[in-house]
Scaffold this active site. Structure first.
Site, mmCIF file in Angstrom:
data_model
loop_
_atom_site.group_PDB
_atom_site.id
_atom_site.type_symbol
_atom_site.label_atom_id
_atom_site.label_comp_id
_atom_site.label_asym_id
_atom_site.label_seq_id
_atom_site.Cartn_x
_atom_site.Cartn_y
_atom_site.Cartn_z
ATOM 1 N N HIS A 136 -0.762 0.594 7.147
ATOM 2 C CA HIS A 136 -1.341 1.429 6.095
ATOM 3 C C HIS A 136 -0.228 2.358 5.571
ATOM 4 O O HIS A 136 0.760 1.879 5.033
ATOM 5 C CB HIS A 136 -2.539 2.195 6.670
ATOM 6 C CG HIS A 136 -3.512 2.671 5.660
ATOM 7 N ND1 HIS A 136 -4.793 3.061 5.988
ATOM 8 C CD2 HIS A 136 -3.419 2.853 4.325
ATOM 9 C CE1 HIS A 136 -5.455 3.431 4.903
ATOM 10 N NE2 HIS A 136 -4.628 3.335 3.885
ATOM 11 N N ASP A 139 -3.977 8.584 -4.793
ATOM 12 C CA ASP A 139 -3.744 7.900 -3.525
ATOM 13 C C ASP A 139 -2.479 8.460 -2.884
ATOM 14 O O ASP A 139 -2.433 9.635 -2.531
ATOM 15 C CB ASP A 139 -3.655 6.384 -3.770
ATOM 16 C CG ASP A 139 -3.981 5.553 -2.535
ATOM 17 O OD1 ASP A 139 -3.531 5.921 -1.439
ATOM 18 O OD2 ASP A 139 -4.669 4.533 -2.659
ATOM 19 N N ASN A 140 -1.433 7.678 -2.735
ATOM 20 C CA ASN A 140 -0.233 8.144 -2.040
ATOM 21 C C ASN A 140 0.660 9.000 -2.931
ATOM 22 O O ASN A 140 0.739 8.792 -4.149
ATOM 23 C CB ASN A 140 0.558 6.944 -1.510
ATOM 24 C CG ASN A 140 -0.133 6.284 -0.346
ATOM 25 O OD1 ASN A 140 -0.577 6.951 0.574
ATOM 26 N ND2 ASN A 140 -0.233 4.956 -0.382
ATOM 27 N N ASN A 153 -4.935 7.701 7.411
ATOM 28 C CA ASN A 153 -4.576 7.014 6.172
ATOM 29 C C ASN A 153 -3.073 7.057 5.929
ATOM 30 O O ASN A 153 -2.444 6.047 5.694
ATOM 31 C CB ASN A 153 -5.331 7.657 4.999
ATOM 32 C CG ASN A 153 -5.113 6.950 3.675
ATOM 33 O OD1 ASN A 153 -3.995 6.885 3.173
ATOM 34 N ND2 ASN A 153 -6.187 6.432 3.110
ATOM 35 N N GLU A 180 0.798 -1.226 0.000
ATOM 36 C CA GLU A 180 0.000 0.000 0.000
ATOM 37 C C GLU A 180 0.829 1.275 0.000
ATOM 38 O O GLU A 180 0.486 2.248 -0.653
ATOM 39 C CB GLU A 180 -0.947 -0.010 1.195
ATOM 40 C CG GLU A 180 -2.186 0.868 1.020
ATOM 41 C CD GLU A 180 -1.943 2.341 1.245
ATOM 42 O OE1 GLU A 180 -2.695 3.161 0.704
ATOM 43 O OE2 GLU A 180 -0.991 2.684 1.985
ATOM 44 N N HIS A 197 -3.946 -0.232 11.909
ATOM 45 C CA HIS A 197 -5.375 -0.344 12.207
ATOM 46 C C HIS A 197 -5.659 -1.656 12.936
ATOM 47 O O HIS A 197 -6.302 -2.558 12.377
ATOM 48 C CB HIS A 197 -6.199 -0.267 10.928
ATOM 49 C CG HIS A 197 -6.017 0.990 10.149
ATOM 50 N ND1 HIS A 197 -6.415 2.228 10.624
ATOM 51 C CD2 HIS A 197 -5.466 1.218 8.935
ATOM 52 C CE1 HIS A 197 -6.123 3.154 9.724
ATOM 53 N NE2 HIS A 197 -5.547 2.566 8.685
ATOM 54 N N ASN A 208 -5.965 11.756 1.678
ATOM 55 C CA ASN A 208 -5.305 10.458 1.546
ATOM 56 C C ASN A 208 -3.796 10.617 1.684
ATOM 57 O O ASN A 208 -3.291 10.826 2.777
ATOM 58 C CB ASN A 208 -5.721 9.829 0.206
ATOM 59 C CG ASN A 208 -5.470 8.348 0.148
ATOM 60 O OD1 ASN A 208 -4.340 7.896 0.259
ATOM 61 N ND2 ASN A 208 -6.528 7.562 -0.044
#
Length: 354
Positions: A114, A268-269, A167, A53, A133, A223
């Protein structure tokens, strides 16, 4: 009269629901299809099977990779397997992923990593911050990297009422960071309602031992987050608003909005090339496919490179795009000396030589 009013109310509710559904589909880019963009020298990374991720690369070419995320509404190939942190040395001719051993005493059974971020202290100590998480809650775990032993020593767990649904993070010091909360709620049903209704309650939080405070708000879903090489600006990706926000960082750690770059994909990232300042983004061309994960209509992958984001006309280049046949659900893209790593939410990881 009562029946007429009831019919009118039902009609209004139906119209509102239809409008919200259309807006929700637009935020997910539910109708978007992409043309492939291939790179000639790529291979899937052996050993990474359940996601990659987030990726953070040290200045010396050591890349940390978080794997095994279990996230509400997203597929997991190994729902009962604890998460992992991998390391790759991108200076090697044929880099391979090695799982880092985590020190005793840390609860590995509930490890659900994450976003990640590294910080190198003045004495060259490498700290790794990991969003975790456990049991669908949120903590930030602090580790010290021991290179000779290929291990991570757990130092501390950060918890706070403002760190509700973290996140991603970007480290500012050995015990301070900025963090994005991608939702206001942490309960899955309330999270879905928040997305469906289009509530802009997501935010960015600054954490330090001295103070914890909200420093930016009004996002659909904040994010990825990162910092410019000169450490003057913070970049925040809003995945459901399809854009990247540029925020000026002040001495008191507050942030002020500078500009927003609108894109046509779910961002996203964010990774930063330390030499050029370019922003590399792992993206989801069609978010609906990511949530549904139909084997006949796989979630695609897309990598963007943004050059000169502070200029009036930043250059946006689609470096890589795949329909899911090779890589599903790209979430991050990081570069080092002509080498590119592309990670995913729940699938494999790709190594490319540019």
């Amino acid at each position: 009269m009562g029946k007429l009013l009831a019919v009118a109310l039902v009609g209004i509710a139906a119209a509102l629901a239809a409008e919200r559904l259309m807006a929700f589909r637009n935020r997910l880019n539910a109708s978007r299809e992409i043309a492939p963009v291939t790179l000639p020298n790529c291979r899937l990374i052996k050993g990474i099977e359940t996601g990659s991720e987030d990726i953070d690369i040290l200045p010396n070419g050591l890349a940390f990779i978080s794997s095994g995320l279990k996230y509400p509404g997203i597929k997991s190939f190994a729902p009962d397997k604890p998460g992992e942190i991998f390391l790759m040395d991108l200076n090697e001719d044929n880099p391979r992923a090695v799982e880092l051993r985590i020190s005793r005493g840390f609860d590995m059974a509930s490890f659900n990593p994450h976003g990640i971020s590294t910080y190198v202290d003045r004495d060259d100590t490498v700290y790794l911050f990991v969003v975790n998480h456990p049991h669908q809650k949120t903590t930030v775990e602090l580790f010290k990297f021991v290179e000779d032993d290929s291990s991570l020593v757990h130092l501390k767990t950060f918890r706070h009422d403002l760190l509700t649904s973290v996140n991603d993070i970007v480290a500012m010091g050995p015990d301070s960071f900025y963090a994005t909360n991608d939702h206001y709620f942490s309960d899955f049903i309330l999270m879905f309602l928040e997305m469906f209704l289009g509530l802009t309650w997501s935010n960015v939080v600054y954490y330090s031992p001295k103070e914890v405070k909200e420093v930016a708000a009004g996002f659909y879903s904040a994010n990825g987050i990162n910092i410019s090489p000169d450490r003057k600006y913070i970049y925040v990706a809003d995945v459901f608003d399809h854009n990247v926000h540029v925020m000026e960082k002040h001495p008191n750690w507050n942030l002020t909005h500078v500009k927003t770059l609108q894109l046509d994909t779910l961002v996203d990232n964010l990774s930063i090339d330390p030499h050029t300042g370019d922003i590399w983004i792992g993206c989801h061309p069609n978010g609906m496919k990511l949530f549904y994960n139909d084997p006949e209509n796989l979630p695609a992958s897309e990598v963007l490179r943004i050059q000169n984001i502070l200029s009036e006309e930043p250059a946006v280049t689609r470096v890589y795009a795949d329909n899911g046949s090779v890589l599903q659900g790209s979430s991050v893209a990081s570069v080092y000396e002509g080498k590119l790593l592309i990670g995913t939410v729940f699938h494999r990881a790709l190594y490319c030589e540019l």
